[in-house]
Motif scaffolding. Structure first.
Motif, mmCIF file in Angstrom:
data_model
loop_
_atom_site.group_PDB
_atom_site.id
_atom_site.type_symbol
_atom_site.label_atom_id
_atom_site.label_comp_id
_atom_site.label_asym_id
_atom_site.label_seq_id
_atom_site.Cartn_x
_atom_site.Cartn_y
_atom_site.Cartn_z
ATOM 1 N N ILE A 190 0.837 -1.204 0.000
ATOM 2 C CA ILE A 190 0.000 0.000 0.000
ATOM 3 C C ILE A 190 0.876 1.260 0.000
ATOM 4 C CG2 ILE A 190 -1.823 1.239 1.243
ATOM 5 C CD1 ILE A 190 -2.624 -1.515 2.424
ATOM 6 N N PHE A 247 1.593 2.124 -3.474
ATOM 7 C CA PHE A 247 0.431 2.761 -4.116
ATOM 8 C C PHE A 247 0.403 4.255 -3.766
ATOM 9 C CE2 PHE A 247 -2.382 -1.336 -3.929
ATOM 10 C CZ PHE A 247 -1.521 -1.937 -4.823
ATOM 11 N N GLU A 248 0.664 4.533 -2.502
ATOM 12 C CA GLU A 248 0.607 5.929 -2.040
ATOM 13 C C GLU A 248 1.671 6.779 -2.738
ATOM 14 O OE1 GLU A 248 0.634 5.966 2.294
ATOM 15 O OE2 GLU A 248 -0.927 4.438 2.309
ATOM 16 N N GLY A 275 2.696 6.427 -5.779
ATOM 17 C CA GLY A 275 2.243 6.701 -7.141
ATOM 18 C C GLY A 275 1.084 7.670 -7.222
ATOM 19 N N THR A 276 0.234 7.662 -6.191
ATOM 20 C CA THR A 276 -0.950 8.534 -6.228
ATOM 21 C C THR A 276 -0.709 9.860 -5.513
ATOM 22 O OG1 THR A 276 -2.361 6.582 -6.254
ATOM 23 C CG2 THR A 276 -3.416 8.657 -5.668
ATOM 24 N N SER A 281 3.439 11.794 -6.469
ATOM 25 C CA SER A 281 3.883 11.498 -7.835
ATOM 26 C C SER A 281 5.139 12.287 -8.224
ATOM 27 C CB SER A 281 2.755 11.783 -8.819
ATOM 28 O OG SER A 281 2.369 13.139 -8.741
ATOM 29 N N ASN A 282 5.250 13.548 -7.798
ATOM 30 C CA ASN A 282 6.453 14.317 -8.132
ATOM 31 C C ASN A 282 7.689 13.670 -7.505
ATOM 32 O OD1 ASN A 282 4.970 16.171 -9.554
ATOM 33 N ND2 ASN A 282 4.747 17.584 -7.844
ATOM 34 N N TRP A 303 8.597 10.360 -9.271
ATOM 35 C CA TRP A 303 9.299 10.554 -10.533
ATOM 36 C C TRP A 303 10.724 11.033 -10.288
ATOM 37 C CZ3 TRP A 303 8.244 8.914 -15.218
ATOM 38 C CH2 TRP A 303 9.049 9.371 -16.261
ATOM 39 N N SER A 361 1.412 15.207 -4.886
ATOM 40 C CA SER A 361 0.649 15.374 -6.130
ATOM 41 C C SER A 361 -0.386 16.477 -5.958
ATOM 42 C CB SER A 361 -0.102 14.079 -6.473
ATOM 43 O OG SER A 361 0.781 13.004 -6.536
ATOM 44 N N ASN A 362 -0.760 17.048 -7.073
ATOM 45 C CA ASN A 362 -1.761 18.109 -7.028
ATOM 46 C C ASN A 362 -3.158 17.482 -7.027
ATOM 47 O OD1 ASN A 362 -3.025 20.532 -7.066
ATOM 48 N ND2 ASN A 362 -2.351 21.145 -9.107
ATOM 49 N N ILE A 363 -3.503 16.883 -5.882
ATOM 50 C CA ILE A 363 -4.818 16.227 -5.768
ATOM 51 C C ILE A 363 -5.597 16.836 -4.612
ATOM 52 C CG2 ILE A 363 -4.186 14.011 -6.785
ATOM 53 C CD1 ILE A 363 -3.587 12.939 -4.047
ATOM 54 N N LYS A 373 -6.403 -0.385 -5.254
ATOM 55 C CA LYS A 373 -5.549 0.039 -6.380
ATOM 56 C C LYS A 373 -6.376 0.651 -7.511
ATOM 57 C CE LYS A 373 -1.962 0.513 -8.987
ATOM 58 N NZ LYS A 373 -1.222 1.760 -8.788
ATOM 59 N N PHE A 378 -6.332 4.290 -5.772
ATOM 60 C CA PHE A 378 -4.926 4.629 -5.963
ATOM 61 C C PHE A 378 -4.487 4.507 -7.426
ATOM 62 C CE2 PHE A 378 -5.090 3.925 -1.442
ATOM 63 C CZ PHE A 378 -4.335 4.983 -0.980
ATOM 64 N N PRO A 379 -5.093 5.320 -8.307
ATOM 65 C CA PRO A 379 -4.610 5.321 -9.696
ATOM 66 C C PRO A 379 -3.233 5.964 -9.745
ATOM 67 C CG PRO A 379 -6.163 7.107 -9.341
ATOM 68 C CD PRO A 379 -6.124 6.327 -8.064
ATOM 69 N N ASN A 380 -2.475 5.641 -10.783
ATOM 70 C CA ASN A 380 -1.177 6.290 -10.948
ATOM 71 C C ASN A 380 -1.411 7.717 -11.438
ATOM 72 O OD1 ASN A 380 1.285 7.216 -12.386
ATOM 73 N ND2 ASN A 380 2.059 5.258 -11.631
ATOM 74 N N PHE A 381 -1.072 8.674 -10.611
ATOM 75 C CA PHE A 381 -1.376 10.077 -10.883
ATOM 76 C C PHE A 381 -0.735 10.546 -12.183
ATOM 77 C CE2 PHE A 381 -0.507 14.614 -10.581
ATOM 78 C CZ PHE A 381 -1.736 15.118 -10.207
ATOM 79 N N LEU A 382 0.522 10.205 -12.388
ATOM 80 C CA LEU A 382 1.234 10.700 -13.578
ATOM 81 C C LEU A 382 0.657 10.120 -14.861
ATOM 82 C CD1 LEU A 382 5.045 10.921 -12.762
ATOM 83 C CD2 LEU A 382 3.425 12.768 -13.196
ATOM 84 N N VAL A 391 6.286 16.710 -14.904
ATOM 85 C CA VAL A 391 6.894 16.963 -13.587
ATOM 86 C C VAL A 391 7.697 18.264 -13.626
ATOM 87 C CG1 VAL A 391 8.571 16.102 -11.880
ATOM 88 C CG2 VAL A 391 6.938 14.534 -12.931
ATOM 89 N N GLN A 402 5.381 21.054 -13.309
ATOM 90 C CA GLN A 402 4.928 21.164 -11.925
ATOM 91 C C GLN A 402 5.974 21.821 -11.023
ATOM 92 O OE1 GLN A 402 1.718 19.455 -10.598
ATOM 93 N NE2 GLN A 402 1.482 20.142 -12.687
#
Lengths: 526, 71
Positions: free
Chosen positions: A80, A83-84, A86-87, A90-91, A94, A481-483, B43, B47-51, B64, B67
């Motif tokens: 998990i 997952f966190e 990636g969501t 994200s910056n 990467w 991330s911008n969420i 998932k 928890f989708p992949n944001f990018l 990125v 951003q």
């Protein structure tokens, strides 16, 4: 840049941090018990292998059953966290690039193949494989879990001390240039040793506590007596080992994260011959006025101990929070430490150079111009994250959490050494089966206390490095991330319910099996 | 398959092991439910992949950079 950051919901950062902390804390309930019980059950089975006494086989099977329950409940809880990343982060994900990919991929492969293979042999193979092969499978199950922990801790250590990498301005990612530097950095080695050894303490406490409960109930006396002895020996060795590796960890922190050490110690103004604070009065809910205070109120300290902890020299120089902000002292690398103001300026230069490099490359400018921007970026990259800092307050972690969490961890470590020494005194000099009831009850109380100590270690490690997700390179508010914060908040509460339910289920199964006790002379028990 | 072959013995180990499980059956059920919740429910829905949602494949670096370096 300001426009972008003003669009980020401030709550997103805090909820994302809270969610990551919740997941990591929950994950860490299972991991140390897995690592600790692996050693305990390995020793039990080794006793069986050496003596051929079936009593030891039954004892080993009993602890393996409890290990199996904990192992099953902990499976995939760490996923998990990925997952966190990636969501919510994200910056950061990467920017980290392949540095995380390699250790986590190795961890996944090792965990799957090594652990799953040998766990199966351990549980299913009592009458299928030779005693020697079974013993090897039991130890390799523990070794597999420990190797998995190694790679996770390597990834964590890299965030605290980013080494062995180069930033690629074209891909906007860090790229690994030395696998050995990443995997074997002194910071990672110290973190691994301290974390794994402290996990053995949890396994030992659990063993002693369960055995103490049996003795209190006057049942399973031979198993409890034998387990108490092995648990206490493992416990006292591990607790003393944790003290030694803790010193090495603190030394590493002083080298690469002096602000964390200063926050742990509430050391506002440093110097040579620094004393280690035993206790002091700090408001737990408010950041102290470190800029104007000389030191915390009612401070009781051990002379020279902090200098020794941080530099291995009783008279060594330890910078305080204000010293780190002002700079100008000779740091652990033997260089003059830049002031925060200089670091911010260099960070801003790095960010500007990166922006100019990318824009110029798009425009098709000549190589000489690109090289010039690249040179500016490279020479200032180590301070990249400071380009996002606006004031000194942003680089000082929340002192009360670090200060009290560190003391709880160390205090509990000392208490555990005393506890295991008392248990061993009763084992060797008295009769542990007829010890006073308070000793058995204190053993049970040690389970939550040792967990609190272990989680406090992580609080120090993670709160102490704030505001950085990657030390000096990326602060939290740039990593996120911008969420919408509401979406993170929803998953936070989903996790809270899910984790609480799973924990209740695990505890219920564990307690049921402990109450049931060992199954003597049976073929399979799991 | 030869009964003494490595593969048969490995198969036999797992087959007998799973057959004679007691508490292990409940643990496996919990593990499977947990894996379903983590990999399917969490998932996919939470928890989708944001990018990958906000940048075209191969354009993640640009996203990125925008951003982090947006003037």
């Amino acid at each position: 840049m300001q426009e972008f950051f003003s669009t980020i919901d401030a709550g997103t950062i805090e909820w994302s941090r809270a969610q990551f902390a919740l997941t990591a804390i929950y994950h860490w309930l299972f991991v140390p018990l897995t690592l600790g019980l692996a050693v305990i059950m390995g020793i039990m089975e080794t006793c069986y292998y050496r003596t051929k006494n079936v009593f030891w086989r039954d004892v080993a099977k009993f602890w393996q059953k409890l290990f199996g329950i904990n192992f099953a409940m902990g499976v995939a809880t760490g996923i998990i966290l990925e997952f966190e990343f990636g969501t919510n982060w994200s910056n950061y994900s990467w920017f980290v690039g392949d540095i995380f990919g390699a250790p986590l991929a190795i961890e996944g492969i090792v965990a799957f193949f090594m652990e799953s293979t040998f766990v199966a042999v351990m549980f299913f193979g009592w009458k299928k494989v030779s005693a020697g092969f079974h013993l090897a499978a039991t130890w390799l199950t523990g070794l597999g879990a420990t190797i998995s922990a190694w790679w996770i801790l390597v990834a964590n250590a890299w965030m605290q001390n980013p080494v062995g990498c180069e930033f690629n301005p074209d891909t906007m990612r860090n790229e690994m240039v030395s696998f050995a530097d990443v995997a074997l950095s002194p910071f990672a080695v110290d973190k691994f040793c301290h974390t794994v050894i402290s996990a053995w303490i949890i396994g030992a406490v659990f063993t002693v506590a369960v055995s103490g409960w049996y003795l209190m109930k006057r049942r399973e006396i031979p198993l409890a007596k034998a387990s108490m002895k092995i648990g206490a020996i493992v416990g006292i060795v591990a607790a003393m080992g944790a003290a030694i590796t803790g010193h090495h960890s603190a030394f590493s922190v002083a080298q690469v994260q002096p602000m964390k050490l200063a926050a742990m110690e509430a050391l506002y103004n440093g110097g040579t011959d620094q004393s280690l604070t035993g206790i002091a009065l700090i408001n737990p809910f408010e950041q102290p006025d470190y800029a104007n205070l000389e030191e915390p109120e009612l401070k009781i300290a051990a002379p020279y101990a902090l200098s020794f902890l941080a530099t291995n020299d009783l008279h060594g120089y330890v910078p305080g929070i204000n010293d780190i902000i002002k700079g100008g002292y000779t740091n652990a690398k033997g260089e003059v430490e830049p002031s925060l103001e200089e670091k911010i300026e260099r960070g801003q230069q790095a960010i500007s150079a990166l922006a100019a490099y990318r824009q110029t490359k798009k425009d098709g400018a000549d190589e000489a111009t690109l090289s010039s921007y690249l040179a500016t970026l490279t020479s200032n990259m180590q301070y990249f994250g400071y380009g996002y800092i606006k004031s000194a307050d942003q680089v000082v972690p929340f002192i009360p959490i670090n200060f009290y969490a560190f003391r709880m961890m160390v205090g509990m470590g000392c208490l555990l050494i005393l506890f295991f020494a008392v248990i061993l005194f009763f084992v060797y000099r008295k009769d542990i089966t007829r010890a006073p009831k308070w000793l058995y009850l204190s053993a049970l109380a040690m389970i939550p206390l040792s967990y609190i100590a272990s989680e406090c270690g992580w609080l120090v490690a993670e709160f102490g490095r704030q505001p950085w997700t990657i030390q000096d390179m990326l602060p939290t508010w740039v990593s996120v991330s911008n969420i919408q914060s509401s979406s993170v908040m929803i998953t936070f509460f989903i996790f809270l319910v899910l984790f609480s339910t799973l924990l209740a289920v695990e505890l219920s199964i564990l307690i049921k099996q402990i109450k049931k006790g060992p199954e003597y002379d049976k073929v399979e028990s799991l | 398959m030869q009964h003494r072959s490595f593969f048969y013995r490995a198969y036999d180990l797992y087959r007998d092991g799973f057959r004679h499980m007691t508490i292990g059956k409940m643990l496996w059920l919990i593990v499977l439910v947990k894996l379903f919740l983590i990999f399917v429910v969490l998932k996919i829905f939470f928890f989708p992949n944001f990018l990958s949602q906000h940048a075209e494949k191969g354009e993640e670096a640009e996203y990125v950079a925008t951003q982090l370096l947006n003037p």
